[in-house]
Design a protein around this motif. Structure first.
Motif, short mmCIF file in Angstrom:
data_model
loop_
_atom_site.label_atom_id
_atom_site.label_comp_id
_atom_site.label_asym_id
_atom_site.label_seq_id
_atom_site.Cartn_x
_atom_site.Cartn_y
_atom_site.Cartn_z
N ARG A 165 0.68 -1.32 0.29
CA ARG A 165 0.21 -0.07 0.06
C ARG A 165 0.86 1.41 -0.19
NH1 ARG A 165 -4.38 2.50 4.20
NH2 ARG A 165 -2.63 2.95 5.56
N LEU A 166 0.77 1.78 -0.61
CA LEU A 166 1.51 3.12 -1.10
C LEU A 166 0.51 4.55 -0.56
CD1 LEU A 166 2.95 3.31 -4.96
CD2 LEU A 166 3.64 2.09 -2.82
N SER A 167 1.33 5.45 0.21
CA SER A 167 0.65 6.59 1.02
C SER A 167 1.05 8.28 0.44
CB SER A 167 0.28 6.79 2.02
OG SER A 167 0.23 5.38 3.07
N CYS A 168 -0.01 8.65 -0.13
CA CYS A 168 0.96 10.69 -0.49
C CYS A 168 0.29 11.18 0.32
CB CYS A 168 0.30 10.30 -1.99
SG CYS A 168 0.32 12.02 -2.79
N ALA A 169 1.28 11.38 0.80
CA ALA A 169 -0.04 13.24 1.83
C ALA A 169 0.98 14.91 1.36
CB ALA A 169 0.93 12.75 3.23
N ALA A 170 -0.45 14.81 1.40
CA ALA A 170 -0.48 16.38 0.21
C ALA A 170 -0.59 17.62 1.45
CB ALA A 170 -1.49 16.59 -0.65
N ASN A 199 -5.95 14.67 3.76
CA ASN A 199 -5.48 15.28 2.90
C ASN A 199 -4.13 13.95 2.06
OD1 ASN A 199 -6.67 17.81 2.57
ND2 ASN A 199 -4.89 18.57 3.60
N THR A 200 -4.61 12.90 2.02
CA THR A 200 -4.18 11.70 2.28
C THR A 200 -4.36 10.94 1.49
OG1 THR A 200 -3.02 11.58 4.44
CG2 THR A 200 -2.94 9.46 2.66
N VAL A 201 -3.80 10.51 -0.20
CA VAL A 201 -4.39 9.38 -0.80
C VAL A 201 -3.63 7.97 -1.09
CG1 VAL A 201 -4.34 9.42 -3.41
CG2 VAL A 201 -4.91 11.61 -2.69
N TYR A 202 -4.27 6.89 -1.05
CA TYR A 202 -3.52 5.94 -0.71
C TYR A 202 -3.58 4.69 -2.33
CZ TYR A 202 -4.53 6.80 3.90
OH TYR A 202 -4.42 7.62 4.57
N LEU A 203 -2.99 3.62 -2.64
CA LEU A 203 -3.00 3.33 -2.90
C LEU A 203 -2.88 1.60 -2.77
CD1 LEU A 203 -3.45 2.32 -6.59
CD2 LEU A 203 -0.68 2.78 -6.92
N GLN A 204 -3.65 0.29 -3.09
CA GLN A 204 -3.63 -0.90 -2.15
C GLN A 204 -2.91 -1.27 -3.75
OE1 GLN A 204 -3.86 -2.08 0.42
NE2 GLN A 204 -3.32 -3.87 -1.30
N MET A 205 -1.60 -2.14 -3.93
CA MET A 205 -2.29 -2.89 -4.57
C MET A 205 -1.76 -4.37 -3.95
SD MET A 205 0.88 -0.70 -6.40
CE MET A 205 2.49 -0.95 -5.05
N ASN A 206 -2.98 -4.56 -4.78
CA ASN A 206 -2.59 -6.29 -4.76
C ASN A 206 -2.22 -7.13 -6.42
OD1 ASN A 206 -4.40 -6.52 -1.61
ND2 ASN A 206 -5.65 -5.83 -2.81
N THR A 207 -2.14 -8.67 -4.99
CA THR A 207 -1.55 -10.03 -6.86
C THR A 207 -0.41 -8.32 -7.70
OG1 THR A 207 -3.81 -9.89 -6.77
CG2 THR A 207 -2.46 -10.81 -8.06
N LEU A 208 0.27 -8.95 -6.91
CA LEU A 208 1.67 -7.76 -7.99
C LEU A 208 2.13 -8.41 -8.09
CD1 LEU A 208 2.80 -5.81 -4.77
CD2 LEU A 208 1.89 -4.45 -7.27
#
Length: 116
Positions: free
Chosen positions: A19-24, A76-85
């Motif tokens: 899971r990636l996080s991006c705090a703005a 103010n955070t966006v996430y990218l949940q990445m499964n089955t990489l």
């Protein structure tokens, strides 16, 4: 100005998850879309997923059904949940925020490596 700080990259085996996080922070009133792009070795930077302030999402065909973008407006955070990489997902992942013309910002990038 808008500052984007990414976290969550790393090394994972094929089939795993990250899971990636991006705090703005900063002048976020100029921003209406946030998203994730990726750039593999020798490749261009391509859109992975995006989400607008009203919740509209968009995904690259290659990640549909495996990746999920979401946001926490209070943080103010966006996430990218990445499964089955897959090994093909190996790239530097960049957070992006954009809005009105002239307002386009990038994070520093975070490496995601998927081993086979």
């Amino acid at each position: 100005q808008v500052r984007l700080v990414e976290s969550g990259g790393g090394l994972v085996q094929s089939g795993g998850s990250l899971r990636l996080s991006c705090a703005a922070s900063g002048e976020l009133f100029n921003i209406n879309t946030m998203g994730w792009y990726r750039q593999g070795p020798g490749s261009r930077r391509d859109l992975v997923a995006s989400i607008t302030t009203n919740g509209r999402v968009n995904y690259a065909d290659s990640v549909k059904g495996r990746f999920t973008i979401s946001r926490d407006s209070a943080k103010n955070t966006v996430y990218l949940q990445m499964n089955t990489l897959e090994p093909e997902d190996t790239a530097v992942y960049y957070c992006n925020a954009h809005g009105r013309p002239g307002y386009n910002y990038w994070g520093q990038g975070t490496q995601v490596t998927v081993s086979s």
